[in-house]
Design an enzyme around this catalytic site. Structure first.
Site, PDB file in Angstrom:
ATOM      1  CB  CYS A 147      -1.292   0.340   1.135  1.00  0.00           C
ATOM      2  SG  CYS A 147      -0.053   0.204   2.860  1.00  0.00           S
ATOM      3  CG  MET A 148      -0.665   5.212  -0.299  1.00  0.00           C
ATOM      4  SD  MET A 148      -0.441   6.085  -1.490  1.00  0.00           S
ATOM      5  CE  MET A 148       0.286   7.105  -0.840  1.00  0.00           C
TER       6      MET A 148
END
Length: 484
Positions: free
Chosen positions: A28-29
């Site tokens: 994810c980020m």
């Protein structure tokens, strides 16, 4: 901070049990998200000592290594390449510990014991897969819209602007309009893929919510039909309906594929899936999705307009981040965008990061000048101010417990303020579905009275979170806490 190198990735792979133990590698980020065959083979103490690692979060479904923005994607790409090369026999893999029978038994017991929780976490973790690839686009569209609105309020309203200025503003706004016009299709693609189906089928099902069903309409793309075998078509539900259609569509597709001969799979599986799911979408999902969407909008609009409700949401948000279930709020963001025209929940939840910054600064001033804690805070405070809170959570406050609690209190205070201002008649929110947090979010704030009031309320909320988080930690969060 340490860079992600091939040596870093090699160390990480070795510490999680080798390539044979990694079923899936994604990101994810800020996190490297691994699906491991056996979590018991991962050595967390070794992983945490690898340069660049900020922390580890373990659940039954995923083993998450926090690396920070940008680095997580880089590490995932490099690890997938390394795994491919190892499995193809191009490289030799270091010897890994043998799988211990007692470890396997313990892992199975753990999975059985927490089956319900695991199912919830597994479901919510899918949202990271669905929405994370879209976040850069949300941020870009939001920033451009923010700048366009700023130019509009400064140079267009009550003035005679130049044609160039009008064209520039229109140009900066068009990307956001394009994103939101076809966002459902992007989400449908990612959602069906995340739940085990074909992304293109999810995109096609999502397009049913985008098409128009009124032949007299002057906007939109007419679908060519205005009813479904005598039943009226009402494409309600927005993102909720799209998610339901894609999730159920993935299950239908997998069932159809189980019974479909291999030679006919490519030709007939999608045909049958779409015919079934089209009917289900028109007759069931659109009406139900519409009511769910309406109910969710009503619930969170009332929570956001209630100071106590806003305080609870902001105070508990850090806990949801720790458990990796904060992506579950994303459908709510869409509901609020549809109902209000802006995301009024996001600034409330962003106050949690403000409390984290305040708590960390209190620890910094309480620690001795030569303490390692001061070095940890120095390395994580700038990302924290910019809205990347995980280095502060996992490196500073959460390991010491009490400061994590007082950070939540600081966030709750900021949330209370945002909710109070909304209750008094000035709701504020993000001008896009999702965006950066911290001070970076200031240009993206807006309100019913324009962007400047929205920006000022958000800044005031952040300052309150900083101050309350600092004071609560300084006076109540440092007793019997390791400040070395």
């Amino acid at each position: 901070m340490a860079k992600i190198t091939s040596n870093t990735v090699s160390q990480l792979l070795s510490a999680v049990g080798g390539s044979s133990n990694v079923s899936k590698c994604g990101n994810c980020m800020t996190r490297l998200r691994l699906s491991l065959a056996n979590n018991g083979l991962a050595d967390q103490s070794v992983i945490k000592k690898i340069p660049g690692v900020m922390g580890v979060v373990e659940s039954d479904e995923q083993f998450q290594i926090i690396l920070g923005p940008g680095k997580a994607q880089q590490a995932a790409e490099m690890m997938n390449q390394l795994i491919d090369s190892l499995t193809s026999g191009d490289s030799e893999e270091p010897d890994m510990p043998q799988q211990d029978l007692s470890a396997v038994a313990a892992e199975q017991k753990k999975q059985m014991k927490s089956k319900q929780t695991s199912a919830v976490q597994r479901f919510l973790s899918k949202f990271a897969t669905i929405f994370t690839p879209l976040i850069p686009g949300f941020i870009a569209a939001g920033l451009l819209l923010g700048f366009a609105t700023l130019l509009e309020q400064m140079f267009v309203l009550d003035q005679t602007p130049s044609q160039f200025m009008l064209d520039l503003i229109a140009y900066m706004k068009v990307f956001g309009k394009g994103l939101f016009a076809f966002l459902s299709i992007l989400i449908g693609y990612n959602a069906q893929q995340a739940f085990g189906g074909s992304g293109v089928n999810g995109a096609i099902l999502a397009s049913l919510f985008v098409l128009g069903y009124n032949p007299e309409a002057t906007s939109g793309i007419y679908s060519g039909m205005n009813e479904f075998f005598g039943f009226a078509i009402d494409p309600r539900g927005n993102i909720i309906g799209v998610l339901l259609a894609a999730i159920i569509g993935a299950q239908v597709e997998r069932k159809v594929r189980q019974y479909m001969p291999d030679d006919l799979d490519m030709i007939l599986t999608s045909v049958i899936t779409l015919l079934i799911m089209g009917a289900v979408t028109f007759l069931i999902i659109m009406p139900i999705g519409g009511e769910l969407f309406k109910g969710m909008s009503w619930l969170f609009l009332n929570l956001n307009d209630n100071p106590l409700g806003a305080a609870i949401l902001a105070g508990l948000f850090l806990i949801s981040v720790v458990f990796g279930i904060h992506q579950g709020f994303v459908p709510v963001y869409f509901a609020l965008m549809e109902a209000q025209g802006f995301n009024s929940l996001f600034p409330i939840l962003a106050m949690a990061g403000g409390g984290q910054v305040g708590a960390s600064m209190a620890l910094y001033f309480k620690a001795k000048k030569d303490a390692l804690l001061r070095t940890q805070v120095k390395g994580a405070i700038i990302p924290g101010l910019l809205g990347i809170g995980e280095p502060l959570i996992y490196g500073v406050t959460l390991p010491r417990v009490k400061p994590f609690v007082t950070a939540c209190i600081g966030g709750a205070a900021g949330g209370f303020f945002i909710g109070l201002v909304s209750y008094l008649g000035l709701p504020v929110g993000l001008n896009t579905v999702f965006g950066p947090s911290g001070i970076v979010a200031i240009p993206l704030m807006t309100s019913e009275n324009g962007i400047f009031p929205g920006m000022m309320v958000f800044v005031a909320g952040l300052l309150i979170s900083y101050i309350v988080g600092f004071l609560a930690t300084y006076f109540f969060g440092c007793k019997d806490v390791d400040l070395s």
